[in-house]
Design a protein around this motif. Structure first.
Motif, PDB file in Angstrom:
ATOM      1  N   GLN A 146       7.154  -6.102   2.231  1.00 50.66           N
ATOM      2  CA  GLN A 146       5.756  -5.771   2.477  1.00 50.66           C
ATOM      3  C   GLN A 146       4.792  -6.613   1.655  1.00 50.66           C
ATOM      4  N   ARG A 152       5.180  -8.442   7.855  1.00 52.12           N
ATOM      5  CA  ARG A 152       4.761  -7.044   7.799  1.00 52.12           C
ATOM      6  C   ARG A 152       5.849  -6.136   8.360  1.00 52.12           C
ATOM      7  N   GLN A 154       6.897  -3.103  10.216  1.00 53.22           N
ATOM      8  CA  GLN A 154       6.163  -2.309  11.200  1.00 53.22           C
ATOM      9  C   GLN A 154       6.960  -1.074  11.590  1.00 53.22           C
ATOM     10  N   THR A 623      -4.013 -10.665   7.351  1.00 57.47           N
ATOM     11  CA  THR A 623      -3.228  -9.959   6.349  1.00 57.47           C
ATOM     12  C   THR A 623      -3.346 -10.696   5.020  1.00 57.47           C
ATOM     13  N   TYR A 646      -4.561  -5.152   5.505  1.00 54.96           N
ATOM     14  CA  TYR A 646      -4.382  -5.498   6.912  1.00 54.96           C
ATOM     15  C   TYR A 646      -5.665  -5.197   7.684  1.00 54.96           C
ATOM     16  N   SER A 664      -6.653   0.736  14.558  1.00 55.58           N
ATOM     17  CA  SER A 664      -6.450   1.162  13.175  1.00 55.58           C
ATOM     18  C   SER A 664      -7.606   0.661  12.318  1.00 55.58           C
ATOM     19  N   TYR A 667      -6.834  -1.310   6.176  1.00 58.92           N
ATOM     20  CA  TYR A 667      -6.153  -0.465   5.197  1.00 58.92           C
ATOM     21  C   TYR A 667      -5.370  -1.316   4.213  1.00 58.92           C
ATOM     22  N   LEU A 669      -2.292  -1.056   0.947  1.00 59.18           N
ATOM     23  CA  LEU A 669      -1.279  -0.356   0.158  1.00 59.18           C
ATOM     24  C   LEU A 669      -1.157  -1.065  -1.179  1.00 59.18           C
ATOM     25  N   ASN A 690       1.071   3.290  -3.670  1.00 58.54           N
ATOM     26  CA  ASN A 690      -0.041   3.702  -2.809  1.00 58.54           C
ATOM     27  C   ASN A 690      -1.165   4.320  -3.639  1.00 58.54           C
ATOM     28  N   PRO A 696      -2.079   7.011   7.647  1.00 58.36           N
ATOM     29  CA  PRO A 696      -2.667   6.754   8.972  1.00 58.36           C
ATOM     30  C   PRO A 696      -3.420   7.951   9.546  1.00 58.36           C
ATOM     31  N   TYR A 741       1.214   2.924  12.838  1.00 60.71           N
ATOM     32  CA  TYR A 741       1.017   1.545  12.406  1.00 60.71           C
ATOM     33  C   TYR A 741       1.303   1.332  10.926  1.00 60.71           C
ATOM     34  N   GLY A 742       1.382   2.406  10.149  1.00 61.26           N
ATOM     35  CA  GLY A 742       1.645   2.263   8.725  1.00 61.26           C
ATOM     36  C   GLY A 742       2.422   3.460   8.209  1.00 61.26           C
TER      37      GLY A 742
END
Length: 758
Positions: A146, A152, A154, A623, A646, A664, A667, A669, A690, A696, A741-742
């Motif tokens: 990541q 990425r 997914q 990204t 992202y 989305s 966002y 992380l 996080n 999400p 998506y996350g």
């Protein structure tokens, strides 16, 4: 005259003796471990060597003079020493390397199937070592990627949390994932095979972004991830890495080295992961994170042979039991329609090895095989699959003048069977059996120290789809030691089995429909890569790598979620698909212990049909990744701040009345870790994952639709099959898990301990 004659004779003998060529030998080590395949170069000459299995190198016939010798190896800081060769006939020169995580001069193999210094390779290869991944410890290779720029992980299922790896916006099936260059992780295992590879046994991960089918065949359309495991000879006697989180996730990696005899060394690794909590922070009645119980055993052998010929053999076995769904679910509900759950049992075995034939020519025989059994229940939908893959390859490596040739023949056999219609013929079981023999040739031509080209061509014959040809071209311009320009172009191909690659086709929430017979996907790719290294007078190092990429697909298989909310309709695209953009990686090392690893990728991924350009689901435009590290040496403390960001992605909605966001949000992380290394052989680490507590669910009424009716018992349809809006179904939806998506896991702490005994 007599004295004059004696003087001339003595001077001649002294000159002859002094000009006699000398030899240089030595060892390359890290602590007490030797380093295999380290690159040793006498700068300004053609003298380049690699260490053998025991970390030994030797130069012979070196003329007298003053030289600078450079040593580099994957995961270690490049080291240089000055040496003066005058009278001594043999010079012993040893090097002890220090670990490094962002040096640009590693030895790589993925770009050309042979060991070569990264800066000398005509094919750009990114290298990531355990030092990099330890800055954000994870329980699997899947999660570890990541923080790699342009890569990425997914998630593809909001219930069982399976996923794949996207490179430059391309879905996971376009990336070939290998272990030690062998096609181990492919097809059925793209969903579950990335788990259970013990991180403690990983020496480095090499990533090629762009076409690699000319060397590696099918699946290497958009890129290649090659997981290089440790050589048992160089591994610690014992290693352990154990951590847990505040969510009570526990991961243990253990490694033990056995010196069986003078000619055999074995490395045994164990990975165990357990998470068995039923956490439902988004209050939808379903688990936020899939429960898992996984164990993986890995054993690799290295055999010392005459003339340092290579022979390695490795096996891995993995078992995993995972489930997600209604928090009330128990195994007694497996496969039933009372309480919804997705339960997957996976058993997997792998064998891989490399054997150098005892000939004067460098002939290398590589082989691998794997078996994968999966027994799954997605609600009431049963998916039981059995896959076997056997791979054999023979390569011949030969240098002829300025030509560095590599030729090979390979063959892959795939057996696949499941309980779906994909392996049925006239209502009878008809397993798919595919032969894929191929032959390839590669020629790397060094016209001068500055100019090098690589030409490659591969021919494969697929027993179902016929002839496939994949050419490749690369050019490298070495402007100087600190400025490298590369251009790469090539083609790729991929044969598709939807049921092994797209988890959405298996959930049971939608019916799968294949519009026509699916043809193999093909791609044309080109990329331009530039590396710049800057060494400042104060010792600061700056490395910049920029890549512009372009990939065009024909026959791309797309999934249509919009036409019918109860179906996923698959078909080859009537047009073409594009993935284009630019990425940049920057490494900055300051002398005070502060380091930055920064990455950013901008990409335009689209499908073009009948002149209309559309953006695929789950593809971001931008990204960014970062790692900021600082070492406080007086107190043996290291601080690592890692993260990614992202841009918005298009998400699959079920209807016009679906209240969830069609895209989305931006966002990020972010994580922080503190590592204390003040005890010999020990590292104590702790941190927070996080930090922003992103999930999400934020700004969405729900993620999984209709969790209160997962079997669609209360869904009503009109005569055309469209879902009706009713008081029990106010949005006109069906149960669906594809809106994801996350990771749906918020802020959590972690604590761990590492130990290495050399």
């Amino acid at each position: 005259m007599k004295y004059l004659f004696l003087t001339i004779t003595f001077s001649f003998l002294q000159l002859t003796y002094s000009q006699e060529n000398k030899s240089i030998t030595g060892s390359i080590t890290h602590k007490t471990a030797t380093i295999e395949k380290a690159s040793i170069e006498i700068l300004g000459t053609n003298y380049i060597k690699q260490t053998d299995n025991n970390g030994i190198y030797a130069f012979s016939d070196v003329p007298q003079g003053n030289y600078k010798i450079e040593v580099s190896a994957a995961g270690f800081k490049t080291q240089r020493k000055n040496i003066s060769i005058q009278v001594a006939k043999q010079i012993q020169l040893n090097f002890e390397l220090q670990t490094e995580d962002n040096e640009l001069n590693e030895v790589v193999v993925s770009g050309t199937l042979k060991a070569i210094k990264r800066l000398e390779s005509a094919v750009p290869v990114e290298v990531y070592t355990p030092v990099f991944f330890k800055k954000n410890p994870t329980a699997s290779i899947y999660e570890a990627l990541q923080n790699v720029n342009g890569v990425r992980p997914q998630l593809n299922c909001g219930v069982c949390n399976t996923g794949d790896i996207h490179i430059n916006g391309l879905e996971g099936p376009y990336t070939s994932v290998m272990i030690d260059g062998m096609p181990i992780v492919s097809s059925l295992s793209t969903v579950y095979g990335l788990s259970g590879i013990p991180n403690s046994l990983v020496e480095r991960i090499e990533i090629v972004k762009g076409p690699a089918s000319s060397l590696y065949g099918s699946e290497a359309v958009g890129g290649l991830i090659n997981i290089i495991t440790k050589n048992p000879t160089n591994a610690p006697l014992f290693s352990a890495d154990v951590f847990t989180t505040s969510w009570l996730e526990t991961n243990a990696d253990l490694g033990v080295k056995f010196n069986i005899s003078k000619k055999a060394t074995s490395l045994l690794g164990l990975n165990y992961y357990n998470y068995n909590q039923k956490i439902d922070n988004d209050n939808d009645g379903f688990t936020d994170v899939t429960a898992q119980n996984r164990i993986s055993v890995f054993n690799k052998w290295n055999f010392n042979r005459a003339q340092n010929r290579l022979f390695t053999l490795a096996v891995r076995g993995m078992y995993e039991d995972r489930w997600g769904g209604d928090v009330r679910w128990e195994k007694k509900y497996r496969g039933g329609d009372e309480i919804y759950g997705e339960s997957i049992y996976t058993k997997r075995g792998e064998l891989l090895g490399t054997y150098q034939l005892p000939t004067t020519e460098k002939l290398m025989l590589s082989f691998s095989g794997n078996v994968h059994f999966q027994d799954s229940r997605y609600g009431t939908t049963s998916y039981i699959a059995n896959q076997k893959i056997a791979f054999l390859q023979l390569t011949w490596d030969k240098k002829i003048g300025k030509n560095d040739l590599l030729t090979g023949i390979a063959s892959r056999y795939t057996y696949y069977d499941d309980n779906t219609q994909s392996t049925a013929l006239l209502n009878e079981n008809n397993p798919e059996k595919t032969w894929l023999p191929g032959i390839f040739v590669q020629d790397e031509i060094a016209f001068s120290e500055k100019h090098k080209i690589l030409l490659g061509l591969r021919y494969d014959y697929n027993s179902i789809h016929g002839n496939i040809v994949t050419p490749r071209f690369a050019y490298k311009l070495k402007i100087n030691a600190n400025n490298i320009l590369r251009f790469n172009a090539g083609t790729g191909f991929r044969v598709v089995n939807l049921f092994t690659e797209d988890h959405a086709a298996l959930t049971g929430s939608r019916q799968v429909e294949i519009a026509h017979n699916l043809n193999p996907e093909k791609s044309v790719n080109a990329n331009l890569n530039y590396i710049k290294k800057v060494y400042f007078d104060n010792g600061t190092f700056l490395g910049i790598e920029t890549t512009a990429f372009y990939t065009q697909f024909s026959n791309k298989i797309v999934s249509d979620y919009a036409t019918d909310p109860n179906k996923i309709i698959y078909d080859n695209i009537d047009g073409y698909a594009l993935s284009q953009g630019i990425s940049c990686n920057t490494d900055i090392n300051f002398t005070n212990g502060l380091k930055f690893i920064l990455g950013a990728t901008y990409m335009d991924v689209s499908n073009v049909e009948k002149g209309i350009k559309t953006r695929p689901y789950l593809t971001e435009n931008f990204t960014g990744t970062w790692t900021v590290s600082y070492k406080i040496n007086p107190i043996n403390l290291a601080i690592d701040y890692t993260g990614n960001v992202y841009s918005p992605m298009k998400l699959p909605l079920l209807s016009e009345t679906d209240p969830r966001n069609p895209n989305s949000p931006w966002y990020s992380l972010q994580n922080i870790q503190f590592t204390y290394a003040g005890w010999k052989n020990f590292e104590l680490y702790a941190g927070i994952k996080n930090l922003l507590n992103f999930t999400p669910k934020q700004n969405n009424p729900f993620l999984i639709s209709r969790t209160e009716d997962p079997f669609d018992k209360n869904v009503q349809y009109d005569s055309n099959g469209k879902v009706l809006v009713t008081p029990q179904n106010p949005y006109g939806l069906t149960f669906d898990t594809t809106y994801v998506y996350g990771p749906n896991q918020g802020i959590r702490g972690f604590f761990g301990l590492r130990y290495n005994l050399y």
